[in-house]
Design a protein around this motif. Structure first.
Motif, PDB file in Angstrom:
ATOM      1  N   PRO A 116       0.813  -1.227   0.000  1.00  0.00           N
ATOM      2  CA  PRO A 116       0.000   0.000   0.000  1.00  0.00           C
ATOM      3  C   PRO A 116       0.842   1.270   0.000  1.00  0.00           C
ATOM      4  CG  PRO A 116      -0.805  -1.567   1.636  1.00  0.00           C
ATOM      5  CD  PRO A 116       0.503  -2.100   1.141  1.00  0.00           C
ATOM      6  N   LEU A 117       0.383   2.231  -0.777  1.00  0.00           N
ATOM      7  CA  LEU A 117       0.995   3.562  -0.783  1.00  0.00           C
ATOM      8  C   LEU A 117       0.754   4.273   0.541  1.00  0.00           C
ATOM      9  CD1 LEU A 117       0.199   5.111  -4.288  1.00  0.00           C
ATOM     10  CD2 LEU A 117       2.451   4.915  -3.244  1.00  0.00           C
ATOM     11  N   PHE A 118       1.604   5.241   0.838  1.00  0.00           N
ATOM     12  CA  PHE A 118       1.414   6.153   1.965  1.00  0.00           C
ATOM     13  C   PHE A 118       1.346   5.429   3.308  1.00  0.00           C
ATOM     14  CE2 PHE A 118      -0.861   8.037  -1.753  1.00  0.00           C
ATOM     15  CZ  PHE A 118       0.116   8.964  -2.076  1.00  0.00           C
ATOM     16  N   GLY A 119       2.202   4.429   3.486  1.00  0.00           N
ATOM     17  CA  GLY A 119       2.422   3.853   4.804  1.00  0.00           C
ATOM     18  C   GLY A 119       1.626   2.629   5.176  1.00  0.00           C
ATOM     19  N   GLY A 120       0.600   2.305   4.440  1.00  0.00           N
ATOM     20  CA  GLY A 120      -0.154   1.105   4.785  1.00  0.00           C
ATOM     21  C   GLY A 120      -1.616   1.226   4.418  1.00  0.00           C
ATOM     22  N   LEU A 121      -2.394   0.198   4.761  1.00  0.00           N
ATOM     23  CA  LEU A 121      -3.827   0.184   4.487  1.00  0.00           C
ATOM     24  C   LEU A 121      -4.521   1.300   5.258  1.00  0.00           C
ATOM     25  CD1 LEU A 121      -4.468  -3.663   4.597  1.00  0.00           C
ATOM     26  CD2 LEU A 121      -4.211  -2.234   2.564  1.00  0.00           C
ATOM     27  N   LYS A 122      -5.609   1.798   4.668  1.00  0.00           N
ATOM     28  CA  LYS A 122      -6.299   2.944   5.248  1.00  0.00           C
ATOM     29  C   LYS A 122      -7.750   2.607   5.589  1.00  0.00           C
ATOM     30  CE  LYS A 122      -2.662   5.453   4.334  1.00  0.00           C
ATOM     31  NZ  LYS A 122      -1.723   5.820   5.419  1.00  0.00           N
ATOM     32  N   SER A 123      -8.269   3.356   6.565  1.00  0.00           N
ATOM     33  CA  SER A 123      -9.695   3.441   6.831  1.00  0.00           C
ATOM     34  C   SER A 123     -10.069   4.913   6.751  1.00  0.00           C
ATOM     35  CB  SER A 123     -10.048   2.894   8.212  1.00  0.00           C
ATOM     36  OG  SER A 123      -9.702   1.532   8.320  1.00  0.00           O
ATOM     37  N   LEU A 171      -2.431   8.468 -10.639  1.00  0.00           N
ATOM     38  CA  LEU A 171      -3.327   9.513 -10.160  1.00  0.00           C
ATOM     39  C   LEU A 171      -3.072   9.827  -8.690  1.00  0.00           C
ATOM     40  CD1 LEU A 171      -6.749   8.493 -11.763  1.00  0.00           C
ATOM     41  CD2 LEU A 171      -5.542  10.647 -12.146  1.00  0.00           C
ATOM     42  N   GLU A 172      -3.024   8.789  -7.872  1.00  0.00           N
ATOM     43  CA  GLU A 172      -2.886   9.004  -6.433  1.00  0.00           C
ATOM     44  C   GLU A 172      -1.470   9.445  -6.069  1.00  0.00           C
ATOM     45  OE1 GLU A 172      -5.340   7.076  -2.907  1.00  0.00           O
ATOM     46  OE2 GLU A 172      -3.819   5.719  -3.701  1.00  0.00           O
ATOM     47  N   LYS A 173      -0.483   8.912  -6.775  1.00  0.00           N
ATOM     48  CA  LYS A 173       0.904   9.318  -6.514  1.00  0.00           C
ATOM     49  C   LYS A 173       1.080  10.810  -6.788  1.00  0.00           C
ATOM     50  CE  LYS A 173       5.218   8.052  -5.576  1.00  0.00           C
ATOM     51  NZ  LYS A 173       5.620   7.481  -4.277  1.00  0.00           N
ATOM     52  N   MET A 175      -1.090  13.062  -6.395  1.00  0.00           N
ATOM     53  CA  MET A 175      -1.753  13.818  -5.335  1.00  0.00           C
ATOM     54  C   MET A 175      -0.893  13.923  -4.078  1.00  0.00           C
ATOM     55  SD  MET A 175      -5.598  12.216  -5.687  1.00  0.00           S
ATOM     56  CE  MET A 175      -6.258  13.253  -4.392  1.00  0.00           C
ATOM     57  N   LYS A 176       0.084  13.002  -3.934  1.00  0.00           N
ATOM     58  CA  LYS A 176       0.982  12.941  -2.783  1.00  0.00           C
ATOM     59  C   LYS A 176       0.233  12.708  -1.467  1.00  0.00           C
ATOM     60  CE  LYS A 176       4.445  15.917  -4.961  1.00  0.00           C
ATOM     61  NZ  LYS A 176       5.269  17.147  -4.857  1.00  0.00           N
ATOM     62  N   LYS A 177      -0.927  12.048  -1.568  1.00  0.00           N
ATOM     63  CA  LYS A 177      -1.717  11.703  -0.380  1.00  0.00           C
ATOM     64  C   LYS A 177      -2.790  10.711  -0.810  1.00  0.00           C
ATOM     65  CE  LYS A 177      -5.077  15.455  -0.926  1.00  0.00           C
ATOM     66  NZ  LYS A 177      -5.739  16.616  -0.283  1.00  0.00           N
ATOM     67  N   PRO A 178      -3.395   9.992   0.125  1.00  0.00           N
ATOM     68  CA  PRO A 178      -4.476   9.086  -0.251  1.00  0.00           C
ATOM     69  C   PRO A 178      -5.604   9.848  -0.934  1.00  0.00           C
ATOM     70  CG  PRO A 178      -3.761   8.661   2.001  1.00  0.00           C
ATOM     71  CD  PRO A 178      -3.082   9.930   1.570  1.00  0.00           C
ATOM     72  N   GLY A 179      -6.094   9.310  -2.027  1.00  0.00           N
ATOM     73  CA  GLY A 179      -7.165   9.954  -2.767  1.00  0.00           C
ATOM     74  C   GLY A 179      -8.398   9.081  -2.893  1.00  0.00           C
ATOM     75  N   PHE A 180      -8.178   7.815  -3.254  1.00  0.00           N
ATOM     76  CA  PHE A 180      -9.303   6.893  -3.386  1.00  0.00           C
ATOM     77  C   PHE A 180      -9.841   6.534  -2.000  1.00  0.00           C
ATOM     78  CE2 PHE A 180      -7.667   6.451  -7.604  1.00  0.00           C
ATOM     79  CZ  PHE A 180      -8.750   6.048  -8.372  1.00  0.00           C
ATOM     80  N   ILE A 181     -11.124   6.736  -1.805  1.00  0.00           N
ATOM     81  CA  ILE A 181     -11.758   6.383  -0.537  1.00  0.00           C
ATOM     82  C   ILE A 181     -11.939   4.861  -0.509  1.00  0.00           C
ATOM     83  CG2 ILE A 181     -13.754   6.766   0.958  1.00  0.00           C
ATOM     84  CD1 ILE A 181     -14.299   9.283  -0.796  1.00  0.00           C
ATOM     85  N   PRO A 182     -11.591   4.185   0.591  1.00  0.00           N
ATOM     86  CA  PRO A 182     -11.796   2.732   0.653  1.00  0.00           C
ATOM     87  C   PRO A 182     -13.237   2.365   0.316  1.00  0.00           C
ATOM     88  CG  PRO A 182     -10.508   3.462   2.518  1.00  0.00           C
ATOM     89  CD  PRO A 182     -10.964   4.701   1.816  1.00  0.00           C
TER      90      PRO A 182
END
Length: 600
Positions: A116-123, A171-173, A175-182
């Motif tokens: 996963p990008l940006f450190g790991g899985l997200k909620s 696309l998300e890279k 943005m330099k942050k999470p973009g897609f909502i889980p």
């Protein structure tokens, strides 16, 4: 494991976050809207200025309404955490313990897996509730070990890793942050809003996660997961080159396990989709430039079929009761559901057949993700696979404790398996179906016993579709898997299909084991055929291995003919390699000249 963008596991039974029991369709008809989403990106015919203004508006809304939160990992899950790209390939020749055999082929051993990008899985927490990514998500990352010899015959070994750069990764890279909502699991309103907002902003309901497998066709390497078409990979640099749609002829998801037909070089593929046509099968030319055959098998449900089988003349289709159903989702049920009481059948069809040519054979309901091999024997088609009573996907319903759910089902209580108990229901055994094409009879049986659970099979690929004497699997460490709530593989197994045990044994065939030290686990194992080898098991099994005590990752080379012995070579890698999914070995003879690249 398949990573499906449409793998929503929740009960979308409410449009408001208060979890009322009203169905979505009772307050608003989303059915036509969602069907449009699956067929055409929203921005195909929208003027550019309107598109940009719309995206900015919805981006601002997401920034205001959604808070991304890192999902915590238990200490026992530490090697599921992502790593960074190392940049350029690093030589690891000096970190080899043992000796790489002289007749080991030059080539590339490459493995795919979620990172996963940006450190790991997200909620996310939002005004709509909570939604979460699941354990099979994460952008694909390739880990490659290059084997080449210099002019003196000395081995040079290099390691590299790199993300698979899909369209949504880029696309998300940027943005330099999470973009897609889980949009995989969560509160019903949160998942629905994630689906819609992802689509409005990116033209895709979820990420395109090329994280499951790698395969070679016509000298080219491809990364794949069955929520999208494959990505061609530069085998030298691991850079992503292009999406492979077979010159525009394939416009739907693509199986993670295509099968190459020996003799013709053709590639048999398939794609599943939660709307009709549910299952299409294709045959790709040997040069990869033309789709020679495409057919809708006209199934009446979308089975989550992860793999297709072939024999010398037939295609083998597994229609089992793990299904995806958009209508079920819209009316308040889960998109993915395993129905242990549902029907299961295996279809046998000629290579270039149509839906009417498929002969279907009913079998006992089960969950099978991975086929070992299929072959013809007289009037019978023999299907070998790894089979469990329950499905590791989708996991528990949202709101239930994931750790407890997986831990209970991985647990091994010893002795014979209780066919009705939830405990150890993820226990996977090597299984055989013998399908008589003339009489219609099916004989099925377990080939391995109740001591070891196993999956992620491999064979000498020269025997794909032909009668094989040997197969190899990764062995689940049930105790470690139960403690972590995640599958961990503590060894390898070699199966002797022609050597049967006595009738008193629970194992039907002889099996030899290669077990790793305590707290050491493998992923992405592949069979490497010996140069000039004359026998089926002339070769080695290679695998990525991680020691959780030392936090050290290696590649082990295990002699297939001396399987239970120590590895002939252990290669220590310069970085940790997280656990992943499938791997492959691409010999130099069918890839490219890697020698110059890494010894200059």
């Amino acid at each position: 494991m398949a990573t499906l963008s449409y793998a929503i596991q929740v009960k979308c039974s409410s449009f408001s976050p208060d979890h009322s029991t009203a169905s979505l369709s009772s307050s608003f008809s989303f059915k036509p809207f969602l069907k449009k989403m699956y067929h055409k990106p929203i921005f195909d015919s929208v003027p550019k200025n309107i598109k940009e203004a719309s995206v900015k508006f919805w981006d601002a809304f997401v920034d205001y309404a959604f808070v991304f939160v890192d999902q915590p990992l238990l200490p026992s899950q530490s090697n599921f955490a992502p790593v960074e790209e190392i940049g350029e390939a690093i030589q690891v020749t000096e970190t080899i313990d043992g000796t790489i055999p002289v007749d080991f082929p030059e080539g590339v051993y490459v493995r795919n897996g979620p990172n996963p990008l940006f450190g790991g899985l997200k909620s996310t927490n939002s005004i709509f509730g909570k939604s979460s990514q699941t354990w099979v998500e994460g952008e694909g990352m390739l880990h490659a070990l290059y084997f080449s010899k210099d002019s003196d015959g000395k081995w040079n070994v290099c390691y590299n890793n790199k993300f698979v750069k899909t369209d949504t990764f880029k696309l998300e890279k940027a943005m330099k942050k999470p973009g897609f909502i889980p949009a995989i699991e969560g509160d019903s309103a949160a998942v629905l809003s994630a689906y819609l907002l992802n689509w409005l902003r990116f033209g895709s309901e979820n990420k395109l996660l090329s994280n499951t497998n790698v395969f070679e066709h016509c000298g080219k390497l491809y990364s794949v997961a069955e929520n999208h078409i494959p990505q061609e990979i530069d085998i030298l640099t691991l850079e992503t080159k292009r999406n492979w749609d077979i010159n525009g002829a394939w416009d739907r998801p693509f199986t993670s396990h295509p099968k190459k037909v020996h003799g013709t070089g053709e590639l048999v593929i398939m794609g599943i989709y939660p709307q009709k046509p549910y299952f299409e099968l294709g045959v790709v030319s040997a040069d990869g430039k033309k789709l020679l055959h495409k057919v809708d098998l006209k199934l009446n449900r979308c089975c989550l079929c992860h793999e297709i089988g072939i024999t010398e003349r037939y295609n083998v289709i597994m229609d089992f009761p793990l299904t995806l159903d958009i209508n079920r989702l819209i009316t308040g049920g889960p998109l993915i559901k395993y129905n242990k009481e549902g029907y299961a059948r295996i279809g046998i069809m000629p290579r270039y057949g149509d839906a009417d040519s498929v002969k279907w054979f009913d079998v006992e309901p089960c969950c099978t993700f991975h086929i070992i091999n299929c072959y013809e024997q007289g009037d019978e088609v023999v299907v070998l696979a790894c089979r469990a009573r329950d499905s590791i996907i989708p996991g528990p319903d949202f709101g239930l404790n994931k750790f407890e759910w997986f831990s209970k089902r991985f647990k091994h209580i010893g002795g014979s398996l209780d066919e009705k108990s939830e405990e150890n229901s993820l226990f996977s055994r090597v299984y055989e179906w013998r399908i008589n094409l003339k009489s219609g009879d099916v004989k099925e049986r377990n080939l391995t016993g109740t001591e070891h659970s196993m999956d992620f099979p491999m064979i000498n690929e020269k025997y794909t579709g032909k009668e094989n004497n040997f197969g190899y699997t990764q062995v689940v460490d049930l105790q470690a898997s139960s403690i972590s709530g995640m599958a961990k593989f503590g060894g390898l197994a070699k199966h002797y299909f022609k050597e049967t045990k006595n009738e008193l044994s629970e194992e039907s065939i002889e099996t030899e084991y290669h077990m790793f030290p305590e707290n050491t686990f493998c992923t992405g194992a592949a069979f490497v055929a010996k140069c000039g080898g004359s026998e089926e098991d002339d070769g080695w099994v290679v695998t990525y291995v991680h020691n959780e005590d030392s936090n050290e990752s290696q590649v082990h080379i295990v002699d297939a003919k001396n399987f239970s012995n120590e590895p002939v070579a252990k290669i220590t890698l310069p970085t940790r390699v997280p656990y992943g999914f499938h791997g492959a070995f691409v010999p130099l003879s069918i890839s490219t000249n890697i020698v110059t690249k890494f010894i200059e």
